[in-house]
Motif scaffolding. Structure first.
Motif, short mmCIF file in Angstrom:
data_model
loop_
_atom_site.label_atom_id
_atom_site.label_comp_id
_atom_site.label_asym_id
_atom_site.label_seq_id
_atom_site.Cartn_x
_atom_site.Cartn_y
_atom_site.Cartn_z
N TRP A 159 0.85 -1.24 0.02
CA TRP A 159 0.20 0.05 0.08
C TRP A 159 0.93 1.37 -0.01
O TRP A 159 1.97 1.24 0.76
N VAL A 160 0.48 2.22 -0.82
CA VAL A 160 1.44 3.36 -0.90
C VAL A 160 0.38 4.54 -0.77
O VAL A 160 -0.83 4.66 -1.28
N LYS A 161 0.69 5.60 -0.09
CA LYS A 161 -0.24 6.79 0.28
C LYS A 161 -0.07 7.29 -1.09
O LYS A 161 0.73 7.78 -1.72
N THR A 162 -1.58 8.03 -1.44
CA THR A 162 -1.78 8.66 -2.69
C THR A 162 -0.93 9.98 -2.74
O THR A 162 -0.49 10.65 -3.74
N CYS A 163 -0.72 10.55 -1.59
CA CYS A 163 -0.04 11.97 -1.55
C CYS A 163 1.42 11.81 -1.93
O CYS A 163 1.80 12.55 -2.76
N ILE A 164 2.18 10.61 -1.80
CA ILE A 164 3.33 10.51 -2.03
C ILE A 164 3.24 10.37 -3.44
O ILE A 164 4.19 10.82 -4.28
N LEU A 165 2.38 9.46 -4.11
CA LEU A 165 2.45 9.07 -5.52
C LEU A 165 2.19 10.47 -6.34
O LEU A 165 3.04 10.64 -7.37
N ASP A 166 1.15 11.27 -5.68
CA ASP A 166 0.85 12.63 -6.32
C ASP A 166 2.22 13.44 -6.43
O ASP A 166 2.54 13.90 -7.51
N SER A 167 3.15 13.60 -5.30
CA SER A 167 4.23 14.29 -5.27
C SER A 167 5.22 13.77 -6.31
O SER A 167 5.93 14.48 -6.97
N ILE A 168 5.27 12.42 -6.13
CA ILE A 168 6.40 11.95 -7.12
C ILE A 168 5.85 11.90 -8.92
O ILE A 168 6.84 12.40 -9.66
N LEU A 169 4.85 11.73 -9.07
CA LEU A 169 4.40 11.61 -10.46
C LEU A 169 3.97 12.91 -10.81
O LEU A 169 4.22 13.33 -12.19
N ASN A 170 3.46 13.82 -10.10
CA ASN A 170 3.18 15.16 -10.65
C ASN A 170 3.95 16.35 -10.30
O ASN A 170 3.53 17.43 -10.30
N GLY A 171 4.90 15.76 -9.41
CA GLY A 171 5.79 16.99 -8.87
C GLY A 171 5.19 17.83 -7.73
O GLY A 171 4.14 17.55 -7.21
N GLY A 172 5.89 18.76 -6.98
CA GLY A 172 5.68 19.23 -5.84
C GLY A 172 5.72 18.60 -4.50
O GLY A 172 6.46 17.43 -4.75
N SER A 173 5.62 19.05 -3.30
CA SER A 173 5.84 18.46 -2.17
C SER A 173 4.78 17.71 -1.79
O SER A 173 3.65 18.05 -2.01
N PRO A 174 4.76 16.62 -1.08
CA PRO A 174 3.60 15.75 -0.46
C PRO A 174 2.60 16.73 0.16
O PRO A 174 1.68 16.63 0.28
N SER A 175 3.20 17.67 1.16
CA SER A 175 2.44 18.42 2.05
C SER A 175 1.57 19.35 1.27
O SER A 175 0.50 19.77 1.65
N THR A 221 -2.68 -9.80 9.26
CA THR A 221 -1.13 -10.19 9.60
C THR A 221 -0.59 -8.53 9.56
O THR A 221 0.32 -8.31 10.55
N HIS A 222 -1.06 -7.72 8.89
CA HIS A 222 -0.32 -6.48 8.72
C HIS A 222 -1.67 -5.43 9.21
O HIS A 222 -2.48 -5.28 8.65
N LEU A 223 -1.55 -5.12 10.31
CA LEU A 223 -2.55 -4.14 10.89
C LEU A 223 -2.25 -2.84 10.88
O LEU A 223 -1.54 -2.18 11.75
N HIS A 224 -2.83 -2.14 9.88
CA HIS A 224 -2.71 -0.61 9.72
C HIS A 224 -4.14 0.07 8.91
O HIS A 224 -4.76 -1.09 8.48
N GLU A 225 -3.95 1.36 8.78
CA GLU A 225 -5.13 1.94 8.15
C GLU A 225 -5.72 1.30 6.77
O GLU A 225 -6.60 0.88 6.78
#
Length: 185
Positions: free
Chosen positions: A1-17, A130-134
């Motif tokens: 699982w990957v956070k979409t904000c990270i993908l957005d910043s990598i693929l579309n430029g800009g900072s995740p915040s 097995t992996h308990l996260h959001e």
């Protein structure tokens, strides 16, 4: 699982915040132009890097990984992105659970059949993940909801999702007997 904000910043430029708050998963306006909901996470497959260097099977957070997104509902479907190792350590990339017909239910009975008697590998008790996260919890609840399984346990706590429709099969005599048996055991 990957956070979409990270993908957005990598693929579309800009900072995740700037693209999305790292800590929040979903707000009321997180729909894309096609109407698909963006709940903050997408499933992805590691296609290079990220060797498991620890005994617990976690990804190596010292090197970058390349992932391919596997979510037809996401704007990032089939996109490849190189994720820096620091994002793994920050919790923005997490391991997925395996949901298949050989999963066990909350009481160790195989066949992917939960207490509710249905196949599918999505457990009726979230503590068995097995992996308990959001993203694991939300994904499991979402898949159970799609199958009209509105009741899910997390240990002694019952989570009930409003189906917004009549679910008469949930209250049949046979289902009630199963709950009584489980409560007595």
């Amino acid at each position: 699982w990957v956070k979409t904000c990270i993908l957005d910043s990598i693929l579309n430029g800009g900072s995740p915040s700037k693209s999305r708050n790292h800590r929040s998963s979903m707000t009321t306006n997180d729909y894309d132009e096609d109407g698909a909901i963006n709940w903050g996470w997408v499933p992805a497959t590691v296609i290079s890097g990220g060797q498991c260097s620890t005994s617990n099977g976690q990804l190596d957070a010292t090197e970058a990984i390349t992932v391919m997104v596997n979510d037809e509902e996401s704007e990032f479907h089939r996109a490849e992105a190189e994720i820096p190792g620091g994002e793994i350590e920050a919790g923005n990339v997490v391991m997925a659970n395996f949901h298949a017909e050989d999963d066990e239910d909350a009481y160790g009975e195989g066949g992917g059949i939960g207490f509710d008697g249905e196949d599918g590998g999505y457990p009726d008790d979230l503590i068995t993940l097995t992996h308990l996260h959001e993203p694991a919890v939300v994904h499991c609840l979402r898949k159970r909801y799609e199958r009209d399984k509105i009741y899910t346990s997390t240990g002694p706590i019952l989570i009930a999702l409003n189906p917004f429709k009549s679910c008469k099969q949930l209250y049949s005599d046979s289902i009630m007997r199963q709950y009584w048996k489980r409560g007595e055991g």
